[in-house]
Design an enzyme around this catalytic site. Structure first.
Site, PDB file in Angstrom:
ATOM      1  CG  ASN A 129       0.162  18.511 -21.581  1.00  0.00           C
ATOM      2  OD1 ASN A 129       1.095  17.572 -21.630  1.00  0.00           O
ATOM      3  ND2 ASN A 129      -0.786  18.476 -20.789  1.00  0.00           N
ATOM      4  NE  ARG A 139      -4.208  -1.635   1.803  1.00  0.00           N
ATOM      5  CZ  ARG A 139      -4.081  -2.963   2.526  1.00  0.00           C
ATOM      6  NH1 ARG A 139      -3.213  -3.053   3.537  1.00  0.00           N
ATOM      7  NH2 ARG A 139      -4.967  -3.860   2.585  1.00  0.00           N
ATOM      8  CG  HIS A 173       2.024  13.405 -27.353  1.00  0.00           C
ATOM      9  ND1 HIS A 173       1.163  13.609 -26.223  1.00  0.00           N
ATOM     10  CD2 HIS A 173       3.043  12.599 -26.905  1.00  0.00           C
ATOM     11  CE1 HIS A 173       1.951  13.352 -25.079  1.00  0.00           C
ATOM     12  NE2 HIS A 173       3.082  12.971 -25.456  1.00  0.00           N
ATOM     13  CD  GLU A 206      -1.649  15.908 -15.602  1.00  0.00           C
ATOM     14  OE1 GLU A 206      -2.032  15.115 -15.234  1.00  0.00           O
ATOM     15  OE2 GLU A 206      -1.111  16.460 -16.718  1.00  0.00           O
ATOM     16  CE  LYS A 218       6.625  17.961 -14.000  1.00  0.00           C
ATOM     17  NZ  LYS A 218       6.794  16.756 -14.497  1.00  0.00           N
ATOM     18  NE  ARG A 253       1.677  18.222 -13.009  1.00  0.00           N
ATOM     19  CZ  ARG A 253       1.865  17.223 -11.932  1.00  0.00           C
ATOM     20  NH1 ARG A 253       1.152  17.271 -10.682  1.00  0.00           N
ATOM     21  NH2 ARG A 253       2.766  16.116 -12.019  1.00  0.00           N
ATOM     22  CG  HIS A 303       4.077  17.503 -24.872  1.00  0.00           C
ATOM     23  ND1 HIS A 303       4.921  18.713 -24.727  1.00  0.00           N
ATOM     24  CD2 HIS A 303       4.845  16.417 -24.437  1.00  0.00           C
ATOM     25  CE1 HIS A 303       6.100  18.375 -23.986  1.00  0.00           C
ATOM     26  NE2 HIS A 303       5.977  16.985 -23.946  1.00  0.00           N
ATOM     27  CG  HIS A 356       9.219  13.043 -25.728  1.00  0.00           C
ATOM     28  ND1 HIS A 356       7.555  12.834 -25.964  1.00  0.00           N
ATOM     29  CD2 HIS A 356       9.157  13.865 -24.889  1.00  0.00           C
ATOM     30  CE1 HIS A 356       7.252  13.612 -25.242  1.00  0.00           C
ATOM     31  NE2 HIS A 356       7.666  14.184 -24.723  1.00  0.00           N
ATOM     32  CD  GLU A 375       9.887  17.559 -22.697  1.00  0.00           C
ATOM     33  OE1 GLU A 375       9.180  18.416 -22.174  1.00  0.00           O
ATOM     34  OE2 GLU A 375       9.479  16.443 -23.372  1.00  0.00           O
ATOM     35  CE  LYS A 424       1.753  13.932 -14.757  1.00  0.00           C
ATOM     36  NZ  LYS A 424       1.156  14.085 -16.216  1.00  0.00           N
TER      37      LYS A 424
END
Ligand SMILES: NC(=O)c1ccc[n+]([C@@H]2O[C@H](COP(=O)([O-])OP(=O)(O)OC[C@H]3O[C@@H](n4cnc5c(N)ncnc54)[C@H](O)[C@@H]3O)[C@@H](O)[C@H]2O)c1
Ligand SMILES: [Zn+2]
Length: 375
Positions: free
Chosen positions: A255, A131, A262, A247, A237, A251, A258, A274, A195, A153
């Site tokens: 992106n 847990r 993507h 998010e 960040k 946030r 992206h 990427h 990035e 994340k």
């Protein structure tokens, strides 16, 4: 491993509802060799499970294991096959079974050594094992250092898409030793730099200018330049994550580049790295913003100059034929793709309703795309 330098900088990530305790990102050459002392201070645990991809097991997994054992800590290495294709529930299951077989208990911690794949996968193991047990991130790619290791994340991919099963599980500590970048392929370094440009483009024009002025130092992995880069990106960040831990809103500006990036990545069958796809995506989305009257004119050219200096794409390829896939983007609402857009370099734009993503008339996408040439 080189003798640890005494010098290290620390960025504190402030507490938020998603990460009730503050945690430190410690950056300094030679830190891997003294990781045990850092863990003892922040994530005291009876035993450490060092999780590492097989391609860097000898380079970085073994030295981290040795540093922990030399300090008298119980530690063992758990290796998984490198690469995004192995960021899966099956590998999560293998790792948790291996930890159980080795009798790691609730009083142990996970030390994730590697790129974003290791961080997400081992992070998800830490989030779920017994847990939830403490997690220490040791990012070894530039992307993981300045992006993936902060924000909490974790997760794995599924056949239906990337990162669809996961949890928020912030680390207790992030240890960044820029020396490990010396073994990273050049394309991965440049991919990470894209990035960093994104962080500047959405939040800090002075950072964009600094990256441009230090492009050669960064490409040459000059230690002071890399340290400053990682520190500033982590600070930016961390600011965004603190403002929007789960998010729900702001946030989304992370992106930028992206939505288009993507679909380009996907259409290339992931043959475009990427960060290279994100570079093209930022140029495309800045052009979309300019034509839609949201982004200050001249922004595309300013971005192109920085990206060119870093050896990244300085123009985007046509993308309008891919707009069907953009509707599957996670920011999409119904069938409508959404874009994080700039007001100008260094500042993100809200829409009239105060939201951080924008819907764009498909004719604008077509018009921008039709001006582009295939790469
Ligand atoms: N959690 C987040 O907030 C977040 C943010 C951005 C990206 N990500 C995730 O990160 C992943 C991509 O991460 P990545 O680009 O680091 O890829 P990666 O983890 O696959 O690393 C690329 C390759 O380089 C190897 N490697 C790592 N460090 C090395 C070094 N110092 N020298 C030589 N080889 C090294 C890795 O083992 C791997 O084979 C994606 O799965 C993405 O979803 C997560
Ligand atoms: Zn990215």
């Amino acid at each position: 491993m080189k003798a640890p330098s005494a010098r290290a900088v620390t960025v504190r990530v402030q507490p938020s509802p998603a990460a009730p305790a503050a945690y430190d990102v410690v950056i300094g050459a030679g830190l891997l060799g003294r990781i045990d002392a850092l863990i003892a201070d922040t994530a005291p645990a009876a035993a450490c499970a060092v999780v590492v991809p097989d391609d860097i097991e000898a380079l970085y997994g073994q030295p981290v294991l040795a540093a922990l054992r030399e300090a008298g800590r119980r530690a063992a290495l758990f290796t998984f096959p490198a690469g995004e294709a192995h960021k899966t529930r099956a590998v999560w299951s293998d790792l948790t079974d291996a930890l159980l077989a080795a009798r790691f208990g609730r009083d142990s911690c996970i030390v994730a050594v590697g790129g974003g794949v290791a961080g997400d996968l081992a992070g998800f193991v830490a989030a779920t094992y017994m847990r939830g047990i403490p997690l220490v991130q040791v990012p070894t790619t530039l992307l993981a250092m300045l992006d993936a290791s902060v924000g909490g994340k974790t997760g794995v991919d599924t056949p239906a898409g990337k990162n669809l099963v996961g949890a928020f599980h912030p680390p207790r500590l992030v240890v960044i030793d820029p020396e490990v970048l010396r073994t990273l392929p050049d394309a991965e370094v440049r991919s990470g730099l894209a990035e960093a440009v994104k962080h500047g483009a959405i939040l800090d024009v002075a950072y964009v200018d600094w990256i441009r002025a230090h492009a050669d130092d960064l490409l040459g992995l000059d230690p002071a330049a890399v340290e400053h880069l990682v520190r500033r990106s982590v600070e930016l960040k961390a600011e965004i994550v603190a403002a929007d831990p789960f998010e729900h809103g702001q946030r989304a500006i992370l992106n930028f580049g992206h939505t288009v990036g993507h679909v380009m990545e996907l259409a290339s069958g992931f043959s475009i790295p990427h960060g290279f796809a994100v570079a093209e995506g930022m140029l495309a989305e800045a052009a979309i913003g300019e034509l839609a009257g949201i982004t200050e004119p001249g922004s595309v050219e300013r971005l192109a100059v920085v990206l060119r200096a870093l050896g990244l794409p300085d123009r985007a390829r046509p993308f309008a034929h891919l707009s069907g896939s953009m509707r599957l983007d996670k920011k999409a609402r119904g069938a409508e793709p959404r874009f994080a857009l700039l007001a100008r370099i260094g500042e993100s734009a809200r829409n009239a309703a105060g939201e951080w993503t924008h819907s764009v008339d498909p004719r604008v996408l077509d018009a921008v795309s039709s001006t582009l040439r295939d790469v």
